[in-house]
Design a protein around this motif. Structure first.
Motif, PDB file in Angstrom:
ATOM      1  N   SER A   1       0.836  -1.195   0.000  1.00  0.00           N
ATOM      2  CA  SER A   1       0.000   0.000   0.000  1.00  0.00           C
ATOM      3  C   SER A   1       0.873   1.249   0.000  1.00  0.00           C
ATOM      4  CB  SER A   1      -0.947   0.012   1.205  1.00  0.00           C
ATOM      5  OG  SER A   1      -0.246  -0.174   2.400  1.00  0.00           O
ATOM      6  N   LYS A   2       0.312   2.295  -0.607  1.00  0.00           N
ATOM      7  CA  LYS A   2       0.978   3.597  -0.690  1.00  0.00           C
ATOM      8  C   LYS A   2      -0.125   4.632  -0.735  1.00  0.00           C
ATOM      9  CE  LYS A   2       2.752   5.082  -4.616  1.00  0.00           C
ATOM     10  NZ  LYS A   2       3.614   5.330  -5.764  1.00  0.00           N
ATOM     11  N   CYS A   3      -0.049   5.603   0.164  1.00  0.00           N
ATOM     12  CA  CYS A   3      -1.109   6.607   0.288  1.00  0.00           C
ATOM     13  C   CYS A   3      -2.433   5.878   0.483  1.00  0.00           C
ATOM     14  CB  CYS A   3      -1.126   7.551  -0.905  1.00  0.00           C
ATOM     15  SG  CYS A   3       0.408   8.455  -1.113  1.00  0.00           S
ATOM     16  N   SER A   4      -3.386   6.076  -0.385  1.00  0.00           N
ATOM     17  CA  SER A   4      -4.675   5.401  -0.233  1.00  0.00           C
ATOM     18  C   SER A   4      -4.817   4.208  -1.178  1.00  0.00           C
ATOM     19  CB  SER A   4      -5.812   6.392  -0.479  1.00  0.00           C
ATOM     20  OG  SER A   4      -5.717   6.888  -1.794  1.00  0.00           O
ATOM     21  N   ILE A   5      -3.734   3.805  -1.825  1.00  0.00           N
ATOM     22  CA  ILE A   5      -3.769   2.683  -2.770  1.00  0.00           C
ATOM     23  C   ILE A   5      -3.322   1.413  -2.067  1.00  0.00           C
ATOM     24  CG2 ILE A   5      -2.810   1.758  -4.918  1.00  0.00           C
ATOM     25  CD1 ILE A   5      -2.124   4.714  -5.640  1.00  0.00           C
ATOM     26  N   THR A   6      -4.150   0.382  -2.127  1.00  0.00           N
ATOM     27  CA  THR A   6      -3.783  -0.928  -1.597  1.00  0.00           C
ATOM     28  C   THR A   6      -3.934  -1.934  -2.712  1.00  0.00           C
ATOM     29  OG1 THR A   6      -4.503  -0.382   0.636  1.00  0.00           O
ATOM     30  CG2 THR A   6      -4.324  -2.713   0.112  1.00  0.00           C
ATOM     31  N   THR A   7      -2.895  -2.746  -2.904  1.00  0.00           N
ATOM     32  CA  THR A   7      -2.900  -3.764  -3.949  1.00  0.00           C
ATOM     33  C   THR A   7      -2.581  -5.110  -3.314  1.00  0.00           C
ATOM     34  OG1 THR A   7      -2.097  -2.133  -5.536  1.00  0.00           O
ATOM     35  CG2 THR A   7      -1.877  -4.442  -6.162  1.00  0.00           C
ATOM     36  N   TYR A   8      -3.384  -6.106  -3.657  1.00  0.00           N
ATOM     37  CA  TYR A   8      -3.143  -7.462  -3.172  1.00  0.00           C
ATOM     38  C   TYR A   8      -2.334  -8.220  -4.215  1.00  0.00           C
ATOM     39  CZ  TYR A   8      -6.404  -6.259   0.427  1.00  0.00           C
ATOM     40  OH  TYR A   8      -7.004  -5.635   1.490  1.00  0.00           O
ATOM     41  N   LEU A   9      -1.342  -8.971  -3.744  1.00  0.00           N
ATOM     42  CA  LEU A   9      -0.467  -9.723  -4.632  1.00  0.00           C
ATOM     43  C   LEU A   9      -0.710 -11.216  -4.473  1.00  0.00           C
ATOM     44  CD1 LEU A   9       2.912  -7.868  -3.916  1.00  0.00           C
ATOM     45  CD2 LEU A   9       1.263  -7.393  -5.728  1.00  0.00           C
ATOM     46  N   ARG A  10      -0.514 -11.940  -5.570  1.00  0.00           N
ATOM     47  CA  ARG A  10      -0.537 -13.406  -5.484  1.00  0.00           C
ATOM     48  C   ARG A  10       0.615 -13.841  -4.586  1.00  0.00           C
ATOM     49  NH1 ARG A  10       0.784 -16.432  -9.483  1.00  0.00           N
ATOM     50  NH2 ARG A  10       1.928 -14.874 -10.646  1.00  0.00           N
ATOM     51  N   ARG A  11       0.490 -15.015  -3.977  1.00  0.00           N
ATOM     52  CA  ARG A  11       1.492 -15.500  -3.028  1.00  0.00           C
ATOM     53  C   ARG A  11       2.887 -15.538  -3.649  1.00  0.00           C
ATOM     54  NH1 ARG A  11       4.035 -19.916  -1.978  1.00  0.00           N
ATOM     55  NH2 ARG A  11       2.807 -21.222  -3.350  1.00  0.00           N
ATOM     56  N   GLN A  12       3.022 -16.043  -4.883  1.00  0.00           N
ATOM     57  CA  GLN A  12       4.346 -16.142  -5.512  1.00  0.00           C
ATOM     58  C   GLN A  12       4.937 -14.753  -5.771  1.00  0.00           C
ATOM     59  OE1 GLN A  12       1.711 -17.844  -6.736  1.00  0.00           O
ATOM     60  NE2 GLN A  12       2.262 -19.998  -6.518  1.00  0.00           N
ATOM     61  N   VAL A  13       4.088 -13.801  -6.112  1.00  0.00           N
ATOM     62  CA  VAL A  13       4.563 -12.434  -6.365  1.00  0.00           C
ATOM     63  C   VAL A  13       5.058 -11.814  -5.053  1.00  0.00           C
ATOM     64  CG1 VAL A  13       3.925 -10.142  -7.225  1.00  0.00           C
ATOM     65  CG2 VAL A  13       3.036 -12.193  -8.362  1.00  0.00           C
ATOM     66  N   MET A  14       4.315 -12.041  -3.973  1.00  0.00           N
ATOM     67  CA  MET A  14       4.760 -11.539  -2.667  1.00  0.00           C
ATOM     68  C   MET A  14       6.046 -12.233  -2.238  1.00  0.00           C
ATOM     69  SD  MET A  14       4.575  -9.491  -0.137  1.00  0.00           S
ATOM     70  CE  MET A  14       2.975  -8.698  -0.201  1.00  0.00           C
ATOM     71  N   ASP A  15       6.130 -13.554  -2.444  1.00  0.00           N
ATOM     72  CA  ASP A  15       7.354 -14.286  -2.095  1.00  0.00           C
ATOM     73  C   ASP A  15       8.554 -13.747  -2.869  1.00  0.00           C
ATOM     74  OD1 ASP A  15       5.836 -15.844  -0.391  1.00  0.00           O
ATOM     75  OD2 ASP A  15       5.821 -17.610  -1.695  1.00  0.00           O
ATOM     76  N   LEU A  16       8.343 -13.418  -4.139  1.00  0.00           N
ATOM     77  CA  LEU A  16       9.412 -12.837  -4.958  1.00  0.00           C
ATOM     78  C   LEU A  16       9.837 -11.483  -4.385  1.00  0.00           C
ATOM     79  CD1 LEU A  16      11.233 -12.627  -7.474  1.00  0.00           C
ATOM     80  CD2 LEU A  16       9.238 -11.702  -8.690  1.00  0.00           C
ATOM     81  N   LEU A  17       8.866 -10.642  -4.047  1.00  0.00           N
ATOM     82  CA  LEU A  17       9.182  -9.328  -3.495  1.00  0.00           C
ATOM     83  C   LEU A  17       9.951  -9.458  -2.177  1.00  0.00           C
ATOM     84  CD1 LEU A  17       9.062  -6.263  -3.433  1.00  0.00           C
ATOM     85  CD2 LEU A  17       6.720  -6.446  -2.548  1.00  0.00           C
ATOM     86  N   VAL A  18       9.519 -10.350  -1.298  1.00  0.00           N
ATOM     87  CA  VAL A  18      10.205 -10.545  -0.013  1.00  0.00           C
ATOM     88  C   VAL A  18      11.635 -11.025  -0.242  1.00  0.00           C
ATOM     89  CG1 VAL A  18      10.234 -11.942   2.108  1.00  0.00           C
ATOM     90  CG2 VAL A  18       8.091 -10.894   1.332  1.00  0.00           C
ATOM     91  N   LEU A  19      11.806 -11.971  -1.161  1.00  0.00           N
ATOM     92  CA  LEU A  19      13.143 -12.488  -1.455  1.00  0.00           C
ATOM     93  C   LEU A  19      14.060 -11.377  -1.978  1.00  0.00           C
ATOM     94  CD1 LEU A  19      15.126 -14.910  -1.777  1.00  0.00           C
ATOM     95  CD2 LEU A  19      14.204 -15.146  -4.103  1.00  0.00           C
ATOM     96  N   LEU A  20      13.586 -10.616  -2.951  1.00  0.00           N
ATOM     97  CA  LEU A  20      14.404  -9.544  -3.516  1.00  0.00           C
ATOM     98  C   LEU A  20      14.700  -8.456  -2.478  1.00  0.00           C
ATOM     99  CD1 LEU A  20      12.773  -9.168  -7.061  1.00  0.00           C
ATOM    100  CD2 LEU A  20      14.983 -10.208  -6.510  1.00  0.00           C
ATOM    101  N   ALA A  21      13.709  -8.119  -1.658  1.00  0.00           N
ATOM    102  CA  ALA A  21      13.897  -7.088  -0.631  1.00  0.00           C
ATOM    103  C   ALA A  21      14.871  -7.562   0.441  1.00  0.00           C
ATOM    104  CB  ALA A  21      12.564  -6.717  -0.006  1.00  0.00           C
ATOM    105  N   THR A  22      14.848  -8.851   0.750  1.00  0.00           N
ATOM    106  CA  THR A  22      15.765  -9.415   1.731  1.00  0.00           C
ATOM    107  C   THR A  22      17.215  -9.257   1.268  1.00  0.00           C
ATOM    108  OG1 THR A  22      14.100 -10.996   2.441  1.00  0.00           O
ATOM    109  CG2 THR A  22      16.359 -11.525   2.998  1.00  0.00           C
ATOM    110  N   HIS A  23      17.412  -9.282  -0.049  1.00  0.00           N
ATOM    111  CA  HIS A  23      18.753  -9.149  -0.624  1.00  0.00           C
ATOM    112  C   HIS A  23      18.880  -7.826  -1.387  1.00  0.00           C
ATOM    113  CE1 HIS A  23      19.480 -13.304   0.429  1.00  0.00           C
ATOM    114  NE2 HIS A  23      18.351 -13.638  -0.152  1.00  0.00           N
TER     115      HIS A  23
END
Length: 169
Positions: A22-44
């Motif tokens: 989410s950013k400002c008033s925008i909230t977006t839901y991600l598929r599990r694999q997309v969220m897992d990808l984001l967490v992995l990339l952010a971790t590194h």
């Protein structure tokens, strides 16, 4: 950074446990694999994460086609409003992998506080000059009553703001 840790990528608040950004008033839901990808990339963050490492971490031993990763990255970029040609969040390193180039900051939870949307409804003003203030107050009361029925929304009492204004004067 674990799965349940809330963090920011640039201006985006990432909540892995809810599969949402989410950013400002925008909230977006991600598929599990997309969220897992984001967490992995952010971790590194700042480091190139290889295609093989991503496939192993996100999809494990499941057989997936060669197009699944680029599609997943494209979906993530679309959610973040990122552009592959001029990236602000995710950079493609040709023949190597991907990396997060935006700042990544872990959110520190504040003790005793939960993130819950709140709203305050003030009386509407009579701009017609007819002295019909009761109509504005009635509309505000009706709106407050309707909003209190919205699950997960906290409605702040009008008196709270009025009394704090008096104290600060």
């Amino acid at each position: 950074m674990g799965e349940a840790v809330t963090f920011r990528v640039g201006a985006w608040l990432v909540e892995p446990s809810l599969n949402q950004i989410s950013k400002c008033s925008i909230t977006t839901y991600l598929r599990r694999q997309v969220m897992d990808l984001l967490v992995l990339l952010a971790t590194h963050a700042g480091r190139v994460v290889s295609r093989a490492e991503i496939l192993d971490s996100v999809w494990g031993t499941r057989f997936v086609s060669d197009t699944v990763l680029p599609r997943c990255v494209a979906e993530l970029r679309a959610a973040l409003g990122d552009d592959a040609e001029c990236p602000a969040f995710i950079e493609t390193i040709p023949k190597r992998g991907y990396r997060v180039i935006a700042p990544v900051v872990e959110e520190t939870p504040v003790a005793g506080r939960t993130r819950q949307p709140s709203v305050l409804v003030l009386p509407f003003r009579d701009l017609g000059g007819g002295g019909e203030q009761y109509l504005g107050e009635g509309l505000a009361e009706q709106l407050i009553n309707s909003l209190t029925r919205v699950a997960g929304l906290r409605v702040i009492a009008r008196g709270t703001v009025a009394s704090s204004r008096r104290r600060s004067s």
